[in-house]
Design a protein around this motif. Sequence first.
Motif, PDB file in Angstrom:
ATOM      1  N   ALA A   1     -19.998  -9.136   1.943  1.00 27.84           N
ATOM      2  CA  ALA A   1     -19.961  -7.690   2.173  1.00 27.84           C
ATOM      3  C   ALA A   1     -19.262  -7.367   3.485  1.00 27.84           C
ATOM      4  CB  ALA A   1     -21.386  -7.131   2.166  1.00 27.84           C
ATOM      5  N   ILE A   2     -19.547  -8.136   4.516  1.00 26.77           N
ATOM      6  CA  ILE A   2     -18.899  -7.906   5.807  1.00 26.77           C
ATOM      7  C   ILE A   2     -17.414  -8.240   5.728  1.00 26.77           C
ATOM      8  CG2 ILE A   2     -18.813  -8.705   8.199  1.00 26.77           C
ATOM      9  CD1 ILE A   2     -21.794  -8.932   8.177  1.00 26.77           C
ATOM     10  N   ILE A   3     -17.047  -9.256   4.973  1.00 28.04           N
ATOM     11  CA  ILE A   3     -15.637  -9.610   4.799  1.00 28.04           C
ATOM     12  C   ILE A   3     -14.866  -8.467   4.143  1.00 28.04           C
ATOM     13  CG2 ILE A   3     -14.058 -11.121   3.529  1.00 28.04           C
ATOM     14  CD1 ILE A   3     -16.029 -13.402   4.009  1.00 28.04           C
ATOM     15  N   LEU A   4     -15.426  -7.903   3.079  1.00 27.69           N
ATOM     16  CA  LEU A   4     -14.750  -6.812   2.380  1.00 27.69           C
ATOM     17  C   LEU A   4     -14.574  -5.592   3.286  1.00 27.69           C
ATOM     18  CD1 LEU A   4     -16.541  -7.032  -1.097  1.00 27.69           C
ATOM     19  CD2 LEU A   4     -14.245  -7.839  -0.511  1.00 27.69           C
ATOM     20  N   MET A   5     -15.632  -5.256   4.008  1.00 24.33           N
ATOM     21  CA  MET A   5     -15.546  -4.104   4.904  1.00 24.33           C
ATOM     22  C   MET A   5     -14.540  -4.341   6.025  1.00 24.33           C
ATOM     23  SD  MET A   5     -16.516  -2.744   8.052  1.00 24.33           S
ATOM     24  CE  MET A   5     -17.917  -3.662   8.647  1.00 24.33           C
ATOM     25  N   SER A   6     -14.541  -5.526   6.605  1.00 20.73           N
ATOM     26  CA  SER A   6     -13.629  -5.836   7.709  1.00 20.73           C
ATOM     27  C   SER A   6     -12.174  -5.822   7.245  1.00 20.73           C
ATOM     28  CB  SER A   6     -13.983  -7.201   8.309  1.00 20.73           C
ATOM     29  OG  SER A   6     -15.311  -7.228   8.791  1.00 20.73           O
ATOM     30  N   ALA A   7     -11.920  -6.353   6.052  1.00 16.02           N
ATOM     31  CA  ALA A   7     -10.552  -6.342   5.525  1.00 16.02           C
ATOM     32  C   ALA A   7     -10.078  -4.918   5.279  1.00 16.02           C
ATOM     33  CB  ALA A   7     -10.484  -7.169   4.248  1.00 16.02           C
ATOM     34  N   TRP A   8     -10.946  -4.079   4.740  1.00  5.66           N
ATOM     35  CA  TRP A   8     -10.584  -2.681   4.481  1.00  5.66           C
ATOM     36  C   TRP A   8     -10.291  -1.946   5.780  1.00  5.66           C
ATOM     37  CZ3 TRP A   8     -13.047   1.800   6.107  1.00  5.66           C
ATOM     38  CH2 TRP A   8     -12.617   2.989   5.519  1.00  5.66           C
ATOM     39  N   GLN A   9     -11.072  -2.220   6.822  1.00  3.55           N
ATOM     40  CA  GLN A   9     -10.919  -1.483   8.068  1.00  3.55           C
ATOM     41  C   GLN A   9      -9.642  -1.851   8.818  1.00  3.55           C
ATOM     42  OE1 GLN A   9     -11.316  -2.622  11.487  1.00  3.55           O
ATOM     43  NE2 GLN A   9     -11.078  -0.540  12.301  1.00  3.55           N
ATOM     44  N   ALA A  10      -9.231  -3.112   8.774  1.00  2.02           N
ATOM     45  CA  ALA A  10      -8.143  -3.579   9.629  1.00  2.02           C
ATOM     46  C   ALA A  10      -6.813  -3.774   8.916  1.00  2.02           C
ATOM     47  CB  ALA A  10      -8.549  -4.894  10.304  1.00  2.02           C
ATOM     48  N   MET A  11      -6.787  -3.688   7.581  1.00  4.58           N
ATOM     49  CA  MET A  11      -5.541  -4.026   6.902  1.00  4.58           C
ATOM     50  C   MET A  11      -4.460  -2.978   7.151  1.00  4.58           C
ATOM     51  SD  MET A  11      -6.508  -3.301   2.912  1.00  4.58           S
ATOM     52  CE  MET A  11      -7.035  -1.686   2.345  1.00  4.58           C
ATOM     53  N   GLY A  12      -4.831  -1.742   7.501  1.00  2.00           N
ATOM     54  CA  GLY A  12      -3.825  -0.735   7.783  1.00  2.00           C
ATOM     55  C   GLY A  12      -2.976  -1.078   8.995  1.00  2.00           C
ATOM     56  N   PHE A  13      -3.601  -1.688  10.004  1.00  2.00           N
ATOM     57  CA  PHE A  13      -2.860  -2.090  11.198  1.00  2.00           C
ATOM     58  C   PHE A  13      -1.804  -3.130  10.863  1.00  2.00           C
ATOM     59  CE2 PHE A  13      -2.527  -5.154  14.753  1.00  2.00           C
ATOM     60  CZ  PHE A  13      -1.915  -4.329  15.685  1.00  2.00           C
ATOM     61  N   HIS A  14      -2.188  -4.131  10.087  1.00  2.00           N
ATOM     62  CA  HIS A  14      -1.237  -5.187   9.739  1.00  2.00           C
ATOM     63  C   HIS A  14      -0.250  -4.711   8.677  1.00  2.00           C
ATOM     64  CE1 HIS A  14      -4.661  -7.412  11.513  1.00  2.00           C
ATOM     65  NE2 HIS A  14      -3.689  -8.074  12.076  1.00  2.00           N
ATOM     66  N   MET A  15      -0.612  -3.682   7.923  1.00  2.00           N
ATOM     67  CA  MET A  15       0.358  -3.065   7.020  1.00  2.00           C
ATOM     68  C   MET A  15       1.540  -2.507   7.811  1.00  2.00           C
ATOM     69  SD  MET A  15       0.008   0.465   4.876  1.00  2.00           S
ATOM     70  CE  MET A  15       0.156   1.333   6.443  1.00  2.00           C
ATOM     71  N   ILE A  16       1.253  -1.861   8.953  1.00  2.00           N
ATOM     72  CA  ILE A  16       2.319  -1.305   9.786  1.00  2.00           C
ATOM     73  C   ILE A  16       3.213  -2.423  10.328  1.00  2.00           C
ATOM     74  CG2 ILE A  16       2.789  -0.033  11.896  1.00  2.00           C
ATOM     75  CD1 ILE A  16       1.809   1.692   9.610  1.00  2.00           C
ATOM     76  N   ILE A  17       2.605  -3.554  10.697  1.00  2.00           N
ATOM     77  CA  ILE A  17       3.396  -4.671  11.222  1.00  2.00           C
ATOM     78  C   ILE A  17       4.271  -5.260  10.116  1.00  2.00           C
ATOM     79  CG2 ILE A  17       3.279  -6.927  12.325  1.00  2.00           C
ATOM     80  CD1 ILE A  17       0.648  -6.080  13.568  1.00  2.00           C
ATOM     81  N   TRP A  18       3.683  -5.455   8.924  1.00  2.00           N
ATOM     82  CA  TRP A  18       4.485  -5.937   7.794  1.00  2.00           C
ATOM     83  C   TRP A  18       5.626  -4.950   7.506  1.00  2.00           C
ATOM     84  CZ3 TRP A  18       4.490 -10.683   6.466  1.00  2.00           C
ATOM     85  CH2 TRP A  18       3.338 -11.446   6.315  1.00  2.00           C
TER      86      TRP A  18
END
Length: 317
Positions: A183-200
């Motif tokens: 559950a913590i993995i899913l929440m953490s991925a959802w919260q931070a993936m936008g930042f790395h989306m910008i880098i990609w």
Amino acid sequence: MSTITKTAPSRTDGALTTTKRARTRVVGGRKEAAVGWAMLLPAAVLILTFLLVPIGLTFGLAFTNARLISPEPARFVGMDNFAALFTDDTFWASLRNTIVFTVVIVPFQSALALVLALLVNTRTRGTTFFRTVFFLPVVTSIVVVSMLWLFMYQKDGLINVLLSKVGIQGPDWLGDPHWALLAIILMSAWQAMGFHMIIWLAGLQTVPAELYEAASLDGATRWQQFAHVTWPSLRATRTFILITITIAAFGLFTQVQIMTQGGPLNSTTTLVFQAVRSGFQQQQTGYASAISLVFFVLVLVVTLIQRFLTRDKEARR
């Protein structure tokens, strides 16, 4: 008719002029150096106060029996803290959870971010809106996000309600040891993936369009263009993303602190959470410093390994 006689400048005048110019340069260089040091001073003070001094204290306190509040002064105990640490089941559970979280979140989060970047790497209408929506969790406080997902993960929360609509009985996400870390993995991925989306996305926009045109003329499919053009061109970007996600994953703390407090049955405790709990709640400063020192060595080793595996081909030769 009078004549005007011009006197040639003497060697002494030339030497004086050269000396004045040299002095002016020296004074100007000193002023520039003084300005540079003045601009550097605030950052140097912050780094010294909040980075170098804490690191030095950690190395020193790890070999003492120091407590946060104690009438007795700290004394040197050698390797006792590390001996107790390596026989502590909670420490090994924290280490295991930290490694599992890192191993899962790094490829999962980076892959999701790359998919989002590919989706919004277009010039169609609405792209800016979706870029903003995907990046919104990043600028939201992690405390607020953790509290939001804490309510969503309840037995009668939004997630289980949605699952029940399709005939699936949702688990007790944060109360079951088998599901809490996921559950913590899913929440953490959802919260931070936008930042790395910008880098990609920044990396994708540096790929020359001529390469895609040449690949299309050669009859390459979309997947072949991604595999042979896009992915090799993102080498530096994926190295940066790999290292940043790994370091952030090892530092997992806030989500655990707010959502589970390390439970149930130490299934979500991490090295950072254990260090904070030992140092502030249990007031075992020396023991917490030993945990922090082990954590420092672990992150350093993992970072060096990643740098070795992702170094440029020229450096390998």
